[in-house]
Motif scaffolding. Structure first.
Motif, PDB file in Angstrom:
ATOM      1  N   UNK A   1      10.887   9.544  -5.771  1.00  0.00           N
ATOM      2  CA  UNK A   1      10.895   8.821  -4.499  1.00  0.00           C
ATOM      3  C   UNK A   1      11.408   7.390  -4.669  1.00  0.00           C
ATOM      4  N   UNK A   2      11.107   6.796  -5.825  1.00  0.00           N
ATOM      5  CA  UNK A   2      11.648   5.460  -6.110  1.00  0.00           C
ATOM      6  C   UNK A   2      13.170   5.517  -6.186  1.00  0.00           C
ATOM      7  N   UNK A   3      13.696   6.509  -6.897  1.00  0.00           N
ATOM      8  CA  UNK A   3      15.155   6.639  -7.017  1.00  0.00           C
ATOM      9  C   UNK A   3      15.804   6.870  -5.661  1.00  0.00           C
ATOM     10  N   UNK A   4      15.140   7.673  -4.828  1.00  0.00           N
ATOM     11  CA  UNK A   4      15.670   7.931  -3.485  1.00  0.00           C
ATOM     12  C   UNK A   4      15.647   6.645  -2.654  1.00  0.00           C
TER      13      UNK A   4
ATOM     14  N   UNK B   1       0.783  -1.227   0.000  1.00  0.00           N
ATOM     15  CA  UNK B   1       0.000   0.000   0.000  1.00  0.00           C
ATOM     16  C   UNK B   1       0.811   1.271   0.000  1.00  0.00           C
ATOM     17  N   UNK B   2       2.127   1.144  -0.169  1.00  0.00           N
ATOM     18  CA  UNK B   2       2.984   2.334  -0.192  1.00  0.00           C
ATOM     19  C   UNK B   2       4.300   1.987  -0.865  1.00  0.00           C
ATOM     20  N   UNK B   3       5.059   3.020  -1.244  1.00  0.00           N
ATOM     21  CA  UNK B   3       6.372   2.793  -1.835  1.00  0.00           C
ATOM     22  C   UNK B   3       7.307   2.155  -0.819  1.00  0.00           C
ATOM     23  N   UNK B   4       7.233   2.603   0.425  1.00  0.00           N
ATOM     24  CA  UNK B   4       8.108   2.046   1.461  1.00  0.00           C
ATOM     25  C   UNK B   4       7.866   0.548   1.623  1.00  0.00           C
ATOM     26  N   UNK B   5       6.592   0.163   1.631  1.00  0.00           N
ATOM     27  CA  UNK B   5       6.252  -1.251   1.774  1.00  0.00           C
ATOM     28  C   UNK B   5       6.700  -2.038   0.545  1.00  0.00           C
ATOM     29  N   UNK B   6       6.539  -1.436  -0.628  1.00  0.00           N
ATOM     30  CA  UNK B   6       6.968  -2.098  -1.866  1.00  0.00           C
ATOM     31  C   UNK B   6       8.470  -2.330  -1.877  1.00  0.00           C
ATOM     32  N   UNK B   7       9.228  -1.329  -1.426  1.00  0.00           N
ATOM     33  CA  UNK B   7      10.685  -1.457  -1.428  1.00  0.00           C
ATOM     34  C   UNK B   7      11.166  -2.434  -0.359  1.00  0.00           C
ATOM     35  N   UNK B   8      10.433  -2.556   0.733  1.00  0.00           N
ATOM     36  CA  UNK B   8      10.762  -3.587   1.735  1.00  0.00           C
ATOM     37  C   UNK B   8      10.630  -4.971   1.113  1.00  0.00           C
ATOM     38  N   UNK B   9       9.601  -5.159   0.287  1.00  0.00           N
ATOM     39  CA  UNK B   9       9.403  -6.432  -0.387  1.00  0.00           C
ATOM     40  C   UNK B   9      10.485  -6.665  -1.431  1.00  0.00           C
ATOM     41  N   UNK B  10      10.869  -5.589  -2.152  1.00  0.00           N
ATOM     42  CA  UNK B  10      11.956  -5.687  -3.139  1.00  0.00           C
ATOM     43  C   UNK B  10      13.224  -6.197  -2.469  1.00  0.00           C
TER      44      UNK B  10
END
Length: 453
Positions: A439-442, A399-408
């Motif tokens: 924000x993805x790049x960061x 549900x968020x970029x932070x959560x998506x990147x944790x999964x990545x």
């Protein structure tokens, strides 16, 4: 004194207001949201009355003409009230066109328009022409008409901007392709969207040019069905056929362009931007530059040095053997198709956002071949999850970029490519696709080393 009301205080809005003020109109700008400080400063500098955080209808409905920012939908209450009063509503491009004396190269399409527009601008600039870039990118077209003197403008024009254009005419019109996009703004009817895109050629005559893809079925079917209306010089491009006039790929793999009584050969293997979609972009941009009079050597040198635009298949970094690509600008299915088609590594695909009536079945074959893991990122991922269940081995909903990147960080492995290519608008979680990409790049930059595999 004619009263002009501008709705929307962003790039398009403030530029329209400044141009209207410079022409001596009574001007008022209204935005239902907060206006950025940068734009407020310009409005104050030009002594333009404005409001933010809501609309005062008494100050709007006395307008002689309304200039609407492209992001405001027709169903918005303020637009409904303006229409009920019979007040004409136009776009920034239409308004600026009344006062523009420069030649215009106008680019539209479902995909590729930003890359093509940017490339044309770079080609003309390298050729020594006095050129500005505007529309969906760069500075406001209206603001430039009010404050600068250019001989050429390269304008990226969205369907929303085209909808408010009536008398404006492009000297060179470029239509990259037409695939389903923004159908939520067109009553979910493809024919309405197609009609909007073809406004790019309205008012063109024999002295004008129309550059278009012969490989795009929607475009070519429309051209053939209405050929009696196409009086301009038509310049198609294709990778599937050969042409006497236009651009195609020769048997030797070189791009062969015959345009404006000139022939130019481009070594596609020397281009830094890769993929079929970029071949199309190069073909269209090169023909536009040839029409503008840019010499062959300048065209070739500029093409071979061009590395692409931000947020479109942008290589972010490679860390621990994992490549990260920012394709945040891919807000529709067709853009994602080209992104996945170009993948040469097992792919962790981040997708999702505000769905625009997408048909994800068009991506099934490529997703099955290329994608190992799909990470859905949005407020509501149910449609995306359902569409790819049984197609992609592993699917996660976040549900968020932070959560998506944790999964990545958990699932990405050495040799993978992590591809942000959403196929959706960004407005459920972000201000725009640019913010999503930044924000993805960061996030990639800050990915903890201990979490990387």
């Amino acid at each position: 004194m004619k009263r002009i009301v501008v709705l929307g205080g962003g790039e398009s809005g403030y530029g329209s207001a400044v141009l209207a003020k410079s022409k001596g109109f009574d001007v008022f700008l209204s935005d239902c949201a907060a206006i950025q400080d940068l734009y407020k400063a310009k409005l104050k500098k030009w002594d333009i009355a404005f409001e933010e955080g809501g609309h005062t209808f008494d100050l709007i409905l006395n307008a002689d003409e309304v200039i609407k920012s492209p992001g405001i939908p027709e169903k918005a209450e303020v637009i409904r009230k303006v229409r009920e009063k019979g007040i004409p509503v136009i776009s920034e491009i239409e308004f600026a066109g009344r006062y523009n004396t420069a030649k215009t190269i106008c680019v539209t399409g479902s995909n590729g328009k930003t890359t093509t527009t940017t490339l044309i601008y770079e080609l003309l600039k390298a050729g020594g022409l006095n050129v500005g870039v505007g529309g969906n990118i760069g500075d406001s077209f209206a603001y430039q008409v009010a404050t600068a003197q250019h001989d050429w403008y390269v304008l990226e024009i969205s369907s929303f901007q085209l909808d408010g254009m009536y008398d404006f005419k492009a000297d060179v019109a470029v239509l990259t392709n037409i695939t389903p996009d923004h159908l939520d703004r067109y009553d979910y009817k493809m024919e309405n969207y197609v009609r909007s895109k073809f406004r790019i050629v309205q008012n063109q005559g024999p002295e004008d040019y129309f550059i278009y893809s012969m490989d795009d079925k929607v475009t070519i079917d429309t051209v053939r069905a209405h050929k009696e209306h196409f009086r301009m010089c038509s310049l198609p491009f294709t990778v599937k056929d050969t042409l006497l006039v236009g651009a195609y790929i020769g048997a030797d793999g070189k791009i062969d362009i015959n345009c404006n009584n000139r022939e130019l050969f481009i070594d596609s293997s020397a281009l830094q931007i890769k993929g079929i979609h970029n071949i199309y972009n190069v073909m269209a941009a090169s023909m536009a530059a040839m029409i503008a009079g840019v010499d062959d050597r300048t065209i070739l040198n500029t093409l071979y040095g061009f590395t692409g635009v931000e947020h479109r298949m942008e290589r972010v970094d490679e860390k621990d053997g994992i490549l990260y690509i920012n394709d945040s600008k891919a807000t529709n299915v067709d853009s994602v198709w080209y992104a996945l088609e170009s993948m040469t590594r097992p792919t962790v695909w981040i997708a999702g956002g505000q769905d625009k009536g997408n048909d994800y079945t068009l991506l099934h074959a490529l997703a099955k071949e290329k994608v190992r893991t799909l990470i859905c990122m949005g407020v509501d991922n149910s449609k995306l999850v359902k569409a790819f269940t049984g197609v992609v081995p592993f699917i996660y909903s976040t549900g968020s970029l932070a959560e998506a990147m944790e999964r990545v960080a958990v699932v990405a492995k050495r040799g993978d490519c992590v591809l942000l290519s959403p196929a959706c608008a960004s407005f459920d979680l972000f201000k725009n696709y640019e913010e999503r990409g930044e924000l993805f790049k960061e996030s990639v930059k800050n990915l903890p080393a201990k979490q990387r595999k």
